[in-house]
Design a protein around this motif. Structure first.
Motif, short mmCIF file in Angstrom:
data_model
loop_
_atom_site.label_atom_id
_atom_site.label_comp_id
_atom_site.label_asym_id
_atom_site.label_seq_id
_atom_site.Cartn_x
_atom_site.Cartn_y
_atom_site.Cartn_z
N PHE A 47 0.84 -1.20 0.00
CA PHE A 47 0.00 0.00 0.00
C PHE A 47 0.87 1.25 0.00
CE2 PHE A 47 -3.30 2.88 0.91
CZ PHE A 47 -2.89 3.70 1.94
N VAL A 48 0.46 2.24 -0.79
CA VAL A 48 1.17 3.52 -0.83
C VAL A 48 0.27 4.65 -0.29
CG1 VAL A 48 2.30 5.23 -2.29
CG2 VAL A 48 2.59 2.78 -2.78
N ALA A 49 -0.90 4.80 -0.91
CA ALA A 49 -1.78 5.90 -0.53
C ALA A 49 -3.19 5.58 -1.00
CB ALA A 49 -1.31 7.22 -1.14
N ALA A 50 -4.17 6.22 -0.35
CA ALA A 50 -5.56 6.06 -0.74
C ALA A 50 -6.30 7.36 -0.48
CB ALA A 50 -6.23 4.91 0.02
N ILE A 51 -7.39 7.55 -1.22
CA ILE A 51 -8.16 8.77 -1.09
C ILE A 51 -9.64 8.43 -1.17
CG2 ILE A 51 -8.07 9.29 -3.58
CD1 ILE A 51 -7.71 12.27 -2.72
N SER A 52 -10.43 9.14 -0.38
CA SER A 52 -11.86 8.88 -0.35
C SER A 52 -12.54 9.33 -1.64
CB SER A 52 -12.48 9.61 0.85
OG SER A 52 -12.31 11.01 0.70
N ARG A 53 -13.80 9.00 -1.78
CA ARG A 53 -14.53 9.32 -3.00
C ARG A 53 -14.61 10.82 -3.25
NH1 ARG A 53 -19.85 5.78 -2.03
NH2 ARG A 53 -19.32 6.31 0.11
N SER A 54 -14.78 11.58 -2.20
CA SER A 54 -14.88 13.03 -2.35
C SER A 54 -13.51 13.70 -2.37
CB SER A 54 -15.68 13.61 -1.19
OG SER A 54 -14.99 13.41 0.03
N GLY A 55 -12.51 13.00 -1.92
CA GLY A 55 -11.17 13.58 -1.82
C GLY A 55 -10.91 14.24 -0.48
N ASP A 56 -11.87 14.17 0.43
CA ASP A 56 -11.72 14.83 1.72
C ASP A 56 -10.75 14.11 2.65
OD1 ASP A 56 -15.18 15.97 2.09
OD2 ASP A 56 -13.47 16.74 0.93
N SER A 57 -10.59 12.82 2.45
CA SER A 57 -9.73 12.04 3.34
C SER A 57 -8.66 11.32 2.53
CB SER A 57 -10.55 11.01 4.11
OG SER A 57 -11.53 11.66 4.92
N ALA A 58 -7.44 11.33 3.05
CA ALA A 58 -6.33 10.66 2.40
C ALA A 58 -5.55 9.86 3.44
CB ALA A 58 -5.41 11.65 1.71
N TYR A 59 -4.96 8.78 2.99
CA TYR A 59 -4.25 7.87 3.88
C TYR A 59 -2.92 7.50 3.21
CZ TYR A 59 -9.07 7.58 5.32
OH TYR A 59 -10.35 7.90 5.69
N TYR A 60 -1.88 7.36 4.03
CA TYR A 60 -0.56 7.10 3.49
C TYR A 60 0.16 6.00 4.27
CZ TYR A 60 -1.26 11.57 1.19
OH TYR A 60 -1.76 12.59 0.42
#
Length: 122
Positions: A47-60
């Motif tokens: 896993f590198v990164a992920a982003i929610s459908r709206s773009g409001d939340s990101a994970y690294y």
């Protein structure tokens, strides 16, 4: 169905930057959370990164936090991965994925691109 096509990979020196793009087509892009994963030869997909459908939340992943930024443009059906301060251990095939949730593991993702090679020279 969602089709994903990555671009922007290449060869870069350590400390350099690249921006990956992942263009989506098919189903409504904003219905899907998006993730980036990478895989080096002989290793598991990471896993590198992920982003929610709206773009409001990101994970690294901890290994890229502070250096990589994931973003998305729902009007352009595209997700991006800005990679700064690249390290040789970042050499891998980078693949984007679409799913219902912004997960940090591969299994929840429904659709995958073919990947783009990133090579970081020391």
């Amino acid at each position: 169905q969602v089709q994903l096509v990555e671009s922007g990979g290449g060869l870069v020196q350590a400390g350099g930057s690249l921006r990956l793009s992942c263009a989506a087509s098919g189903d409504t892009f904003s219905y899907y959370a998006m993730g980036w994963f990478r895989q080096a030869p002989g290793t598991e997909r990471e896993f590198v990164a992920a982003i929610s459908r709206s773009g409001d939340s990101a994970y690294y992943a901890d290994s890229v936090k502070g250096r990589f930024t994931i973003s998305r443009d729902n009007a352009k059906n595209t997700v991006y991965l800005q990679m700064n301060s690249l390290k040789p251990e970042g050499t891998a095939v980078y693949t984007c994925a679409a799913g219902r949730v912004a997960a940090t593991v591969p299994s929840p993702y429904l659709y995958w691109g073919q990947g783009t090679q990133v090579t970081v020279s020391s």
